[in-house]
Design a protein around this motif. Structure first.
Motif, PDB file in Angstrom:
ATOM      1  N   ARG A 221       0.834  -1.198   0.000  1.00 19.57           N
ATOM      2  CA  ARG A 221       0.000   0.000   0.000  1.00 19.57           C
ATOM      3  C   ARG A 221       0.875   1.256   0.000  1.00 19.57           C
ATOM      4  NH1 ARG A 221      -3.507  -0.511   5.154  1.00 19.57           N
ATOM      5  NH2 ARG A 221      -1.429  -1.101   5.937  1.00 19.57           N
ATOM      6  N   VAL A 223       0.842   5.837   0.197  1.00 19.31           N
ATOM      7  CA  VAL A 223       0.137   7.059   0.592  1.00 19.31           C
ATOM      8  C   VAL A 223       0.848   8.245  -0.035  1.00 19.31           C
ATOM      9  CG1 VAL A 223      -0.596   8.552   2.496  1.00 19.31           C
ATOM     10  CG2 VAL A 223      -0.556   6.064   2.803  1.00 19.31           C
ATOM     11  N   LEU A 241      -9.910   7.895   6.010  1.00 25.90           N
ATOM     12  CA  LEU A 241      -9.944   7.323   4.673  1.00 25.90           C
ATOM     13  C   LEU A 241      -9.678   5.818   4.714  1.00 25.90           C
ATOM     14  CD1 LEU A 241     -10.327   8.362   1.751  1.00 25.90           C
ATOM     15  CD2 LEU A 241      -7.831   8.556   1.594  1.00 25.90           C
ATOM     16  N   MET A 242      -8.744   5.406   5.543  1.00 30.33           N
ATOM     17  CA  MET A 242      -8.438   3.978   5.643  1.00 30.33           C
ATOM     18  C   MET A 242      -9.597   3.190   6.267  1.00 30.33           C
ATOM     19  SD  MET A 242      -4.398   3.807   6.673  1.00 30.33           S
ATOM     20  CE  MET A 242      -3.167   3.734   5.350  1.00 30.33           C
ATOM     21  N   ALA A 248      -8.489  -0.501  -0.043  1.00 30.73           N
ATOM     22  CA  ALA A 248      -7.788   0.330  -1.035  1.00 30.73           C
ATOM     23  C   ALA A 248      -6.282   0.088  -0.943  1.00 30.73           C
ATOM     24  CB  ALA A 248      -8.116   1.795  -0.820  1.00 30.73           C
ATOM     25  N   HIS A 250      -4.083   2.493  -2.520  1.00 26.05           N
ATOM     26  CA  HIS A 250      -3.418   3.795  -2.578  1.00 26.05           C
ATOM     27  C   HIS A 250      -4.327   4.857  -1.971  1.00 26.05           C
ATOM     28  CE1 HIS A 250      -0.832   7.031  -3.891  1.00 26.05           C
ATOM     29  NE2 HIS A 250      -1.884   7.628  -4.435  1.00 26.05           N
ATOM     30  N   PHE A 251      -3.706   5.732  -1.185  1.00 26.41           N
ATOM     31  CA  PHE A 251      -4.432   6.815  -0.519  1.00 26.41           C
ATOM     32  C   PHE A 251      -3.737   8.136  -0.828  1.00 26.41           C
ATOM     33  CE2 PHE A 251      -4.655   2.914   1.902  1.00 26.41           C
ATOM     34  CZ  PHE A 251      -6.011   2.747   2.115  1.00 26.41           C
ATOM     35  N   SER A 261      -8.899   7.653  -2.657  1.00 23.42           N
ATOM     36  CA  SER A 261      -8.329   6.315  -2.516  1.00 23.42           C
ATOM     37  C   SER A 261      -8.625   5.539  -3.799  1.00 23.42           C
ATOM     38  CB  SER A 261      -8.947   5.589  -1.305  1.00 23.42           C
ATOM     39  OG  SER A 261     -10.332   5.435  -1.464  1.00 23.42           O
ATOM     40  N   SER A 262      -7.790   4.553  -4.048  1.00 25.26           N
ATOM     41  CA  SER A 262      -7.972   3.778  -5.272  1.00 25.26           C
ATOM     42  C   SER A 262      -7.374   2.392  -5.099  1.00 25.26           C
ATOM     43  CB  SER A 262      -7.308   4.482  -6.466  1.00 25.26           C
ATOM     44  OG  SER A 262      -5.913   4.629  -6.237  1.00 25.26           O
TER      45      SER A 262
END
Length: 264
Positions: A221, A223, A241-242, A248, A250-251, A261-262
């Motif tokens: 992951r 960020v 967001l997490m 996800a 990627h943040f 996020s994606s």
């Protein structure tokens, strides 16, 4: 007309003569002055002899506290306190300066006399918040951006700082403006703001430019953090967001008011 009586004449004589003179204080005799002077000299001489010449107030031991990585022997040998020297003659400031100069891992140190025979050395070591790769070793960096020690292995739980500034243009301009030390300090500021739960899984802080800094977490992951500005707001946004997108990969919190996020 009768003249003044005997009593009246006596009162008039007393008034005309004024009050009786006060007694002058007796000056101390020369013998007393000499005795006091000799006593003062003997007392001063005795004090000097007790502090510098007697065998009773001399350094017999050096105690060291506060070390975590440094050994007691390292601190003692660098302090170089002369055993057997009069305790009063020890220059604590010089010892403190020598320890900080020769052992950069020391952040602060306090040297005190412990009467009648000891010297106490209280050490506070620097704590690494990031490490820089240097060949096959790692340079530890503290929360002030100070590079203070080179170790063969990165301390557990301390992220690696990667300076990936190779592209021309904005990145090169940022490097010229802030310098490597400035960019390291920006990364240190970010490391301090990362939420504890995220910091536990952070493996790398990658610096591409002043406002392009990212985190690489465990499990692949990532960020996008941006610059060190608004760090607390970015930390709160990343935590939320997490929770909202736990799968996800990627943040992006470069703009904390518009996170993204994606991946899954």
């Amino acid at each position: 007309m009768a003249g003044p009586t005997t009593a009246e004449r006596g009162e008039r004589q007393q008034e005309s003569s004024g009050p009786p003179p006060a007694r002058r204080p007796r000056r101390p005799r020369l013998r007393t002055i000499v005795i006091l002077a000799v006593a003062a000299v003997l007392l001063a001489s005795g004090s000097v002899w007790l502090l510098y010449g007697s065998p009773w107030l001399r350094v017999e031991r050096v105690s060291v506290t506060g070390t975590r990585v440094l050994t007691l022997q390292q601190v003692r040998s660098t302090a170089a306190v002369p055993l057997g020297a009069p305790l009063v003659s020890i220059d604590a400031d010089a010892i403190e300066a020598r320890l900080r100069r020769k052992l950069p891992r020391i952040d602060s140190v306090d040297v005190v006399r412990s009467w009648p025979h000891g010297i106490g050395v209280k050490v506070t070591e620097r704590t690494p918040v990031l490490v820089l790769r240097k060949g096959g070793e790692f340079v530890e960096v503290d929360d002030d951006g100070v590079r203070f020690a080179t170790v063969p292995q990165a301390p557990k739980g301390v992220p690696v700082l990667e300076l990936a500034i190779s592209r021309p243009g904005t990145a090169a301009a940022g490097l010229r403006r802030f310098g490597t030390d400035g960019l390291v300090r920006e990364a240190v500021r970010i490391a301090a703001d990362i939420p504890p739960a995220v910091a536990h899984t952070t493996r790398t802080l990658k610096v591409r430019s002043y406002d392009n800094i990212s985190l690489e977490l465990s499990g692949g992951r990532t960020v996008s953090w941006g610059s060190a500005e608004n760090g607390p707001a970015k930390a709160r946004t990343l935590t939320a967001l997490m929770k909202a997108a736990p799968d996800a990969r990627h943040f992006d919190v470069t703009v904390p008011t518009a996170p993204a996020s994606s991946g899954s």
